[in-house]
Design a protein around this motif. Structure first.
Motif, PDB file in Angstrom:
ATOM      1  N   GLY A 154      41.761  48.212  46.617  1.00 17.06           N
ATOM      2  CA  GLY A 154      40.807  49.301  46.375  1.00 17.06           C
ATOM      3  C   GLY A 154      41.368  50.354  45.435  1.00 17.06           C
ATOM      4  N   GLY A 155      42.637  50.691  45.624  1.00 14.58           N
ATOM      5  CA  GLY A 155      43.285  51.658  44.732  1.00 14.58           C
ATOM      6  C   GLY A 155      43.364  51.165  43.301  1.00 14.58           C
ATOM      7  N   ILE A 196      41.318  49.003  41.876  1.00 14.49           N
ATOM      8  CA  ILE A 196      39.970  48.997  41.302  1.00 14.49           C
ATOM      9  C   ILE A 196      39.553  50.408  40.882  1.00 14.49           C
ATOM     10  CG2 ILE A 196      37.526  48.642  41.862  1.00 14.49           C
ATOM     11  CD1 ILE A 196      38.443  46.240  43.572  1.00 14.49           C
ATOM     12  N   VAL A 197      39.762  51.375  41.774  1.00 12.97           N
ATOM     13  CA  VAL A 197      39.399  52.760  41.448  1.00 12.97           C
ATOM     14  C   VAL A 197      40.238  53.271  40.278  1.00 12.97           C
ATOM     15  CG1 VAL A 197      39.468  55.138  42.324  1.00 12.97           C
ATOM     16  CG2 VAL A 197      38.533  53.310  43.736  1.00 12.97           C
ATOM     17  N   GLY A 198      41.523  52.937  40.263  1.00 18.48           N
ATOM     18  CA  GLY A 198      42.390  53.356  39.160  1.00 18.48           C
ATOM     19  C   GLY A 198      41.979  52.758  37.836  1.00 18.48           C
ATOM     20  N   PHE A 249      38.931  51.864  36.957  1.00 20.57           N
ATOM     21  CA  PHE A 249      37.730  52.574  36.504  1.00 20.57           C
ATOM     22  C   PHE A 249      38.097  53.928  35.911  1.00 20.57           C
ATOM     23  CE2 PHE A 249      35.136  49.834  39.419  1.00 20.57           C
ATOM     24  CZ  PHE A 249      34.312  49.320  38.434  1.00 20.57           C
ATOM     25  N   GLY A 250      39.044  54.618  36.518  1.00 16.56           N
ATOM     26  CA  GLY A 250      39.481  55.909  35.993  1.00 16.56           C
ATOM     27  C   GLY A 250      40.132  55.784  34.629  1.00 16.56           C
TER      28      GLY A 250
END
Length: 125
Positions: free
Chosen positions: A52-53, A55-57, A59-60
């Motif tokens: 999850g980290g 994936i979010v990273g 996108f950022g």
């Protein structure tokens, strides 16, 4: 200040996740659509959190890349417009005007500073 609070919040969430994972060390059965595996729940929790980290990273990072590219494009556009503006102002400044009462020419800056006279005789005509 916002970055510091974000970092503190991330550390608190990471600590809570680690504590939750350490408490749950029993082996669980996980269905992966093509097979079923037994893995410790701690690895599943930490693996999902890591995934999850990432994936979010990603996108950022992608968003930041797009914003930097847009910033470069707008900066180049600004420089182009400033150069066009400066060249137009130089061309306008070199334009001379013939005054009806003399053969001398005035530059734009002279014409801007020249004020209409407040002669009462001139107003009555």
């Amino acid at each position: 200040m916002k970055t510091q609070w974000s970092l503190i919040a991330a550390l608190v969430i990471a600590l809570l996740t680690a504590v939750f994972a350490v408490i749950n060390v029993n082996s669980v059965q996980v269905n992966l659509l093509f097979s079923v595996v037994n893995i410790p729940l701690i690895l599943l929790i930490l693996g999902c959190t890591l995934l999850g980290g990432l994936i979010v990273g990603s996108f950022g990072i992608f968003r930041q890349y797009k914003l930097q590219r847009e910033l470069k494009r707008l900066t180049a556009q600004l420089h182009t417009l400033q150069e066009e503006h400066n060249s137009a102002m130089e061309a306008y400044a070199h334009t001379t005007y013939d005054t009806p009462d003399s053969s001398s020419t005035l530059s734009i800056s002279d014409r801007v500073t020249e004020q209409p006279s407040s002669n009462p005789d001139r107003l009555s005509k």
